[in-house]
Structure formats: structure tokens, C-alpha cells
Design a protein around this motif. Structure first.
Motif, short mmCIF file in Angstrom:
data_model
loop_
_atom_site.label_atom_id
_atom_site.label_comp_id
_atom_site.label_asym_id
_atom_site.label_seq_id
_atom_site.Cartn_x
_atom_site.Cartn_y
_atom_site.Cartn_z
N UNK B 41 0.83 -1.20 0.00
CA UNK B 41 0.00 0.00 0.00
C UNK B 41 0.87 1.26 0.00
N UNK B 42 2.05 1.20 0.65
CA UNK B 42 2.95 2.36 0.62
C UNK B 42 3.36 2.66 -0.82
N UNK B 43 3.60 1.58 -1.56
CA UNK B 43 3.99 1.71 -2.97
C UNK B 43 2.88 2.39 -3.77
N UNK B 44 1.65 1.96 -3.50
CA UNK B 44 0.52 2.57 -4.20
C UNK B 44 0.36 4.04 -3.80
N UNK B 74 3.11 8.16 5.33
CA UNK B 74 2.05 7.19 5.55
C UNK B 74 2.58 5.99 6.34
N UNK B 75 3.82 5.60 5.99
CA UNK B 75 4.43 4.47 6.70
C UNK B 75 4.61 4.81 8.18
N UNK B 76 5.08 6.03 8.46
CA UNK B 76 5.28 6.43 9.86
C UNK B 76 3.93 6.44 10.59
N UNK B 102 -4.78 -2.58 4.51
CA UNK B 102 -4.77 -2.60 3.04
C UNK B 102 -6.15 -2.24 2.51
N UNK B 103 -7.18 -2.93 3.05
CA UNK B 103 -8.54 -2.66 2.59
C UNK B 103 -8.88 -1.18 2.79
N UNK B 104 -8.50 -0.68 3.97
CA UNK B 104 -8.76 0.73 4.27
C UNK B 104 -8.05 1.64 3.29
N UNK B 105 -6.74 1.37 3.06
CA UNK B 105 -5.96 2.25 2.19
C UNK B 105 -6.50 2.23 0.77
N UNK B 195 9.69 4.37 8.30
CA UNK B 195 9.62 5.50 7.38
C UNK B 195 10.56 5.30 6.20
N UNK B 196 11.75 4.79 6.48
CA UNK B 196 12.72 4.53 5.41
C UNK B 196 12.16 3.50 4.42
N UNK B 197 11.59 2.42 4.97
CA UNK B 197 10.99 1.39 4.10
C UNK B 197 9.88 1.99 3.25
N UNK B 198 9.05 2.84 3.88
CA UNK B 198 7.97 3.49 3.14
C UNK B 198 8.50 4.38 2.03
N UNK B 199 9.55 5.15 2.34
CA UNK B 199 10.11 6.06 1.34
C UNK B 199 10.67 5.27 0.15
N UNK B 200 11.30 4.13 0.43
CA UNK B 200 11.82 3.30 -0.67
C UNK B 200 10.66 2.78 -1.54
N UNK B 201 9.55 2.42 -0.89
CA UNK B 201 8.36 2.02 -1.65
C UNK B 201 7.88 3.17 -2.53
N UNK B 202 7.89 4.38 -1.95
CA UNK B 202 7.47 5.55 -2.72
C UNK B 202 8.35 5.73 -3.94
#
Lengths: 323, 304
Positions: B41-44, B74-76, B102-105, B195-202
Motif C-alpha cells: 500500500x505504501x507503494x501505491x 504514511x508508513x510512519x 490494506x482494505x482501508x488504504x 519510514x525509510x521502508x515506506x520512502x523506498x516504496x514511494x
């Protein structure tokens, strides 16, 4: 107190399941029978999943593959029978007593392969691998162009049983309920047998069980296969209920729904997942009538269940988990 | 030969994208022991943020920034609001809670951005193609993707092995209680890694947006492939994620090119087509099954 309450709740639930067609007729809403039927079918899958999730602590995130395979076995046989095209030299059949066992054998075989590979791992890898295998089945179903591919298959009619007319909604519903009760009773016997006790011992302390001389693999594989057969049975019934099968039956979100139902109802209780199925399916129905964006409510509900609902509905009613 | 090189490059590009996703996911699992389904979902969220930033400003660089910030924030948020309560819980509850997210996002994104998938063009400076070999012009956007993946791999290696934060990350993965006892604020470290993982997804989202369709549900498909990457590479190890991502990328891309051809040599065309399509989508799962048979813990599992 709890044992009387427990009996009362079980009796009440059973009464509701048996009286649903009558209630539907009295209130004049045909939808109620369909709702009860969906609950009964999902409950069979949930009870089966609880066998390995609650008693074996094997978090399978891919049980939808058996649901899908069970459904497609019925769908594909019906397709060939209807079109008069023999498959592998077999003319096909519409008899439930032939088609259903065939579908369940297919599920057992798939479970034997997937289980053998997946049980080489544990914990988070097991979750990911069962999910990946289910996804593989999903993609194979999507790629079956001659069986409708993405769009799925429509079934002309339900399978037939001798003396029982499955095409009547009420009759079909009672067959589903009877199978649910029979399957739950069978699972209860499994859980309380020596086999079930070993399975639970492995959940509580794998190391101790191994030191007592238990080889975990055959126990877990057998439980996995039994659980797959039950979920496949639910798929078979679903194909007959909806007279439609599609790859969505094997989608990852379906596996997630099954897990949610089991946790909502209560892990390791067998009866809990039936209540979980009732609450989940009814909630889904109510929310989707209320708003098309019902996922925005359902999602957080699942999250809250995971955060706070440790024991599920059955746990709240009956105290500690069984086993 | 040209086809082979081109498919290998496509595999490299797909592998780069998978690495961006898998490295964050495997770090989160390795350090916090959490299985996080929301990762897709972070990727999306990253892809949607980028598409709308580009749509309103016209600048790809703003799009990159929007994707990094959107997905990272969003990840944070997800970590602080939900995941931090699940660290000591069974994986089952982590699966269920993040499944709900996931469903929510998905629903929230479709309500905010609408059901129509946004379109994102390849930015001007990455349009066109470069001649890599005589007879092989390769799209610049894909080259950019490969370079980004390589830079992130080097950056992550440097971060994990040669900085103080990286030292804490490694220590946290080995023994979180000891790190906590030594006076490190492990909660902040966890949020940071999330947050780092989320940013990489972004980043993966913004790079993939011009090449693939942006749509609801794009996260789950890639999430499941990311799981395959992690299982193949070994859970918890960034090196494993790199090897797994490249392997899965190659198998997928070369499989798409060659499996149907190989089948056509030995089977009638109609059977070969049906079977080929199924085998192509199943190829990476077969790879995973084979790896599991040989090395149940993955190719390069984390130490300990």
C-alpha cells in the motif's frame, strides 16, 4: 454458569441455522436464505482453517487455493459434461456423489504438494509461502482461457443427489447445514483424538514434543490436508450455490477473509469460527447495503479485531480457548 | 541474442523495482519481527502522490519528492497508529491488522483520488532510448530505473554498514532488548526504519508509475512477488533481498520471453499457448519452490 451459557448459545445458533428458511419465508425476504447459506458455506471453510490455525498454529495465508480448486473442479466437470466434450476419455458426470469426492481428492493432492514444500519452513516464511502458492493457483486459473479465464465459468445447474433435489434452495441449504454440522463434529473428534493432542502439543512447545519422540512433519501435513479438504468442500458447495466459479475464489483477499473469520470467532474453538462467519458475512452484507465504500469501515474493523480481540467471540463467551 | 540482452535488461529493471520494495520489507521484518502487508500500500500511495504532484506542477522532480514524502509519512503513520502495538504479538494478528489496513488504504485512495487511474508520462529527460548495442536501443526510463536501484543498493549498504544508525539497525536485529538496555530509544529507531521502508516504496512507486498502470490494488500484486523475493533471498537480509530481487526479475522476464517458445517446439500450438501462459505466471513461484527444497532458509539468510 459458563457451561449452561455455552449450551444455550450453541442451541440458539443451531436453532437459527435450522429455522433460517422458515424465517425467510415468514419475513418474505428471499435474501435471508441466501445469507444463511453463504454463512453455512463460509463456516465450513472457517472451521477447517481453525483446525490448523488454532490447533496447529500453522498460519496458512493461502487457503483460498483449496476453496478455488474445489469450486473449479465442480465447474470444469460441469463444463465438459454440459458441452458433451469428454475430458481425458471420461464423459463427465453430474452426480454429486462422483464429482464432489473427485474435487476433494484434487484438493487433498494439492495440499499434499503445497504442504510438503511449505512445512519445510515455519513462522513468517510459512505465511509468505502459502500465500505465494495460492497466488500461483490464482494465476493458473486466470490463464485457463478455455474455462473462461478472468471471467470464470457459469454452471448450468447444480450437481444431483439421489432422492434429494439440490435445485430447491431450501433443500440445498439444509444439505449445506448438515455438512457443516457433520464436518464440525468430525473436526471435534480429530482435535480430541491422540492425533489432535499431538498437534496441540506441537503448538504449545515444539521442542518438548520433539524430545518426547514426536516427528512434527507427518502430523502437521495430515492436519494441513484435512483442513484443505474441508475448505475444498466449502468451495464445492459455493460453486453449487452460486452456480458460478471465478479466479476470485482463490484470490489472496479470500484467504485473508478466512483468517479474519477465524480470529473474529475465536482461535482454537471450532464453534467460534461458525459464529465468526455469521458475524462477518452479515456485517459485510449490512455495510455494503449502507455504502459502496464499505471497505473503509470493514478494514479498520479487522485491524481493531487484531489489536484488541485476542480471544474472539467464542473466547469472550466461553472463557479460555480449548486445548 | 539481441532479444536475450533486452530481456535480461528488463529483468534487471524489474529486479531493481523489487529490490526497492523488498529491502524495506526485509529490514522491517529482520529488525522488528513484523510481517507488514501494508508495504504494498505504501507503494501505491507513493505512485498516486507522484501522479497527482506531476499533474498539478508538471515537474517529475516534485513528483519524486511527493512520492518519497507521501509514502514515508504514511508508513510512519501506520507504524505509530497500528503496528507498534503488534511487535510482541503473534504473526497471525500482524497479518490480520495489516490486511485491514490494506482494505482501508485501497478504499481511501479510491475515494480521495477517484476510481479513474491517473496517467503519468515519462518525464522529458528520461524519454527516448539509448543505443546500448548495435541493433539494441533501450528506453532511457528503464535505464534510469536500473541506475536508481543500483544507487539505492549502494546507499543502503553504506547506511547499514558504515553509519551509526546502521549500527543500531544491525544491533536491533541481533538483540533488541540489549539495544534498549543500552539507552537507545528503540521506538524511534523502529519508526525511522518504517519510514525509510515506506520512502523506498514511494521511490519504487514513482519510478514504476510511467511504466506500469497506476491503479487500486497495484500494491498487493507486487507485495506478493516481494514476498517471493524475500523467501528466495532469505528473510531479514538486505543482501538476500538484492540477490532474490535480481533472480526473480530475471526468471520472470526471461520466462516471459522463452517459455512459450520452448513449449512450442514440443507441443501443439494451442496447448503450448495455454500451458505457456500458466507457466509464465507461475515461474517465479516454481523458482521459490526449488530454492526452498534446496535451502529452506533462503539463499542468503540473515545471521543468527
Amino acid at each position: 454458569m459458563t457451561s449452561r451459557l455455552r449450551l444455550a448459545v450453541i442451541a440458539g445458533g443451531l436453532l437459527f441455522l435450522l429455522a433460517a428458511p422458515y424465517l425467510a419465508q415468514v419475513t418474505g425476504s428471499a435474501g435471508l436464505l441466501g445469507l444463511a447459506n453463504r454463512i453455512a458455506i463460509y463456516a465450513i471453510a472457517a472451521v477447517s482453517l481453525d483446525l490448523i490455525l488454532g490447533y496447529g498454529a500453522l498460519v496458512s495465508f493461502g487457503h483460498a487455493m483449496f476453496f478455488g480448486l474445489g469450486g473449479y473442479a465442480v465447474g470444469i466437470v460441469a463444463f465438459h459434461t454440459g458441452a458433451g466434450e469428454p475430458m481425458l476419455g471420461w464423459q463427465g458426470s453430474n452426480a454429486a456423489l462422483i464429482v464432489w469426492p473427485l474435487a476433494l481428492v484434487a484438493c487433498a493432492l494439492l495440499a499434499a504438494i503445497v504442504g510438503t514444500l511449505s512445512l519445510k519452513t515455519s513462522g513468517v516464511q510459512f505465511i509468505m509461502i502459502t500465500l505465494a502458492f495460492a497466488q500461483m493457483v490464482f494465476f493458473v486459473l486466470v490463464s485457463l482461457q478455455s474455462y473462461g479465464g478472468d471471467d470464470g465459468l457459469l454452471l448450468d445447474r447444480r450437481n444431483t443427489l439421489p432422492f434429494i433435489d439440490l435445485s430447491r434452495p431450501t433443500t440445498f441449504y439444509y444439505v449445506c447445514v448438515a455438512l457443516l454440522i457433520g464436518w464440525t463434529a468430525f473436526c471435534a473428534r480429530v482435535v480430541n483424538s491422540r492425533f489432535g493432542l499431538v498437534l496441540q502439543a506441537l503448538r504449545q512447545s515444539e521442542r518438548r514434543a520433539i524430545n518426547l519422540g514426536v516427528d512434527p512433519f507427518p502430523f502437521r501435513l495430515t492436519a494441513f490436508i484435512i483442513s484443505a479438504i474441508g475448505t475444498g468442500l466449502a468451495g464445492v458447495l459455493w460453486a453449487n450455490y452460486a452456480r458460478f466459479v471465478s479466479p476470485d475464489m482463490a484470490a489472496w483477499s479470500k484467504s485473508g477473509e478466512f483468517i479474519a473469520i477465524v480470529v473474529l470467532g475465536g482461535l482454537g474453538t471450532l464453534l467460534g469460527p461458525i459464529a465468526g462467519a455469521a458475524v462477518f458475512i452479515a456485517l459485510e452484507q449490512i455495510l455494503s447495503i449502507w455504502t459502496e465504500h464499505w471497505m473503509i469501515v470493514m478494514g479498520p474493523i479487522l485491524t481493531l479485531v487484531a489489536l484488541f480481540g485476542r480471544r474472539g467471540i467464542a473466547g469472550r463467551l466461553f472463557g479460555e480457548r480449548n486445548g | 541474442m539481441i532479444l536475450f540482452v533486452e530481456q535480461a535488461l528488463n529483468g534487471l529493471q524489474y529486479g531493481s523495482m523489487l529490490f526497492l520494495l523488498a529491502s524495506g520489507l526485509t529490514l522491517i521484518f529482520g529488525i522488528m519481527g513484523v510481517i507488514n502487508l501494508t508495504h504494498g500500500a505504501f507503494y501505491m500511495v507513493g505512485a498516486y502522490s507522484a501522479a497527482f504532484a506531476v499533474l498539478s506542477t508538471g515537474s517529475f522532480l516534485v513528483g519524486i519528492a511527493a512520492a518519497l514524502i507521501g509514502a514515508g509519512l504514511y508508513a510512519v503513520l501506520v507504524e505509530v497508529a497500528v503496528v507498534q502495538w503488534l511487535y510482541r504479538r503473534d504473526h497471525l494478528y500482524q497479518v490480520l491488522a495489516t490486511l485491514g489496513l490494506i482494505l482501508f488504504t485501497n478504499e481511501a485512495v479510491s475515494m480521495i483520488f477517484g476510481r479513474r487511474p491517473p496517467l503519468m508520462d515519462i518525464p522529458p529527460f528520461l524519454q527516448g532510448s539509448v543505443p546500448l548495442l548495435p541493433g539494441l536501443d533501450y528506453p532511457l526510463m528503464r535505464v534510469g530505473f536500473i541506475v536508481t536501484g543500483a544507487l539505492v543498493a549502494i546507499g543502503l549498504w553504506a547506511l547499514v554498514n558504515h553509519t551509526r544508525v546502521g549500527m543500531l539497525i544491525r544491533a536491533g536485529a541481533d538483540d533488541r532488548e540489549m539495544v534498549d538496555a543500552l539507552g537507545v530509544d528503540i521506538r524511534r529507531l523502529y519508526t525511522l526504519v518504517f519510514g525509510l521502508g515506506g520512502a523506498l516504496c514511494g521511490l519504487a512507486g514513482v519510478m514504476a508509475a510511467p511504466l506500469l498502470a497506476i491503479e487500486i490494488g497495484m500494491g498487493e500484486r507486487v507485495l506478493i512477488t516481494t514476498f517471493v523475493v524475500i523467501v528466495v533471498g532469505g528473510v531479514g537480509s538486505v543482501r538476500g533481498a538484492l540477490v532474490g530481487a535480481l533472480l526473480v526479475g530475471m526468471v520472470d522476464s526471461l520466462g516471459r520471453a522463452y517459455i512459450p517458445q520452448l513449449l512450442q517446439l514440443s507441443l501443439p500450438a494451442s496447448t503450448a499457448d495455454t500451458l505457456g501462459a500458466g507457466l509464465v505466471s507461475a515461474s517465479i513461484y516454481l523458482l521459490m519452490a526449488i530454492v526452498l527444497l534446496v535451502r529452506p532458509n533462503g539463499l542468503l539468510p540473515a545471521r543468527g
